[in-house]
Design a protein around this motif. Structure first.
Motif, PDB file in Angstrom:
ATOM      1  N   GLY A   1      -7.124   1.013   1.439  1.00 11.72           N
ATOM      2  CA  GLY A   1      -5.924   0.200   1.515  1.00 11.72           C
ATOM      3  C   GLY A   1      -4.769   1.006   2.069  1.00 11.72           C
TER       4      GLY A   1
ATOM      5  N   HIS B   1      -1.647   1.292   1.058  1.00 12.03           N
ATOM      6  CA  HIS B   1      -0.905   2.029   0.040  1.00 12.03           C
ATOM      7  C   HIS B   1      -1.791   3.054  -0.664  1.00 12.03           C
ATOM      8  CE1 HIS B   1       2.793  -0.216   0.456  1.00 12.03           C
ATOM      9  NE2 HIS B   1       2.115  -1.340   0.415  1.00 12.03           N
TER      10      HIS B   1
ATOM     11  N   THR C   1      -4.158  -7.273   7.698  1.00 13.86           N
ATOM     12  CA  THR C   1      -3.800  -8.292   6.710  1.00 13.86           C
ATOM     13  C   THR C   1      -2.963  -7.687   5.591  1.00 13.86           C
ATOM     14  OG1 THR C   1      -5.812  -9.541   7.188  1.00 13.86           O
ATOM     15  CG2 THR C   1      -4.708 -10.005   5.104  1.00 13.86           C
ATOM     16  N   GLU C   2      -3.405  -6.542   5.076  1.00 17.62           N
ATOM     17  CA  GLU C   2      -2.649  -5.890   4.016  1.00 17.62           C
ATOM     18  C   GLU C   2      -1.278  -5.440   4.512  1.00 17.62           C
ATOM     19  OE1 GLU C   2      -2.926  -2.188   0.830  1.00 17.62           O
ATOM     20  OE2 GLU C   2      -4.382  -2.329   2.454  1.00 17.62           O
TER      21      GLU C   2
ATOM     22  N   HIS D   1       2.660  -6.213   3.301  1.00 18.90           N
ATOM     23  CA  HIS D   1       3.634  -5.141   3.096  1.00 18.90           C
ATOM     24  C   HIS D   1       4.911  -5.415   3.893  1.00 18.90           C
ATOM     25  CE1 HIS D   1       5.366  -1.089   3.001  1.00 18.90           C
ATOM     26  NE2 HIS D   1       5.316  -1.057   4.322  1.00 18.90           N
TER      27      HIS D   1
END
Length: 209
Positions: free
Chosen positions: A28, A30, A110-111, A115
């Motif tokens: 991910g 983060h 997408t992530e 954000h």
């Protein structure tokens, strides 16, 4: 003559980009640390910071690399439509090909979009990168219409947004249900309808001999 570090920079950035895509997809955005990216790339933190200031800057470098690949793939697909009995189906099959790199990019992008939604400054930067890619997609849509003998009746920038939404939405559903929904099924079904609804056949003028 260029010094060693200057000559090695393209290799260093390529290794960082490859490692970042893998690490972001696995951990991910983060969850991935700069240390982990450097370790996977076999480089030092100094090598990272000599090329990028933050993970966000690294993401946008990945975005631009992916955008160039998208434009190259679309250009090749549009160039080949005259060689197919069903041009739009052939185009969809080519641009909907799903490999591991595309899967990783989808997870990351997408992530990162979520954000960016939470951080207005990042969202503005992402919107600018999206705009540049969308400009290229709109240009290629104009070429596509021309080669299909049709004239667009809608704003091509808006149509590029819709086509992108169709691609990304269908890809998400295909990744969730890979056994039930092939990645080209929804675009293959609905892109031809969109093209027809958003254009009209060009008139041909005949003159008497």
């Amino acid at each position: 003559m260029p010094k060693g570090p200057t000559k090695r920079r393209p290799q260093t950035t390529a290794r960082l980009l490859d490692a970042a895509l893998e690490t972001f997809a696995d951990r991910g955005f983060h969850g991935a640390s700069i240390e982990e990216i450097c370790e996977r790339a076999g480089l030092t933190r100094g090598a990272f910071y000599s090329n990028y200031r933050t993970k966000e800057e690294l993401f946008f470098a990945l975005f631009d690399l992916h955008a160039r690949r998208v434009v190259d793939r679309l250009t090749a697909a549009v160039d080949e439509i005259h060689d197919s009995e069903d041009p739009l189906r052939a185009l969809v099959a080519r641009i909907s090909a799903l490999d591991e790199a595309e899967r990783r990019w989808y997870l990351l992008s997408t992530e990162f979009t979520l954000h960016a939604i939470r951080h207005p400054d990042t969202a503005r930067t992402l919107a600018e990168h999206d705009r540049r890619l969308r400009t290229e997609i709109a240009r290629l849509l104009a070429v596509l219409f021309d080669r299909l003998g049709r004239r667009p009746t809608v704003d091509l920038d808006s149509l590029a947004r819709l086509v992108t939404a169709l691609h990304e939405g269908s890809l998400a559903q295909s990744l969730v249900e890979p056994d039930r929904l092939p990645p080209d099924e929804l675009p293959g079904t609905y892109l031809p309808l969109m093209v027809k609804a958003a254009s009209r056949a060009r008139r041909t003028h005949h003159t008497d001999p």
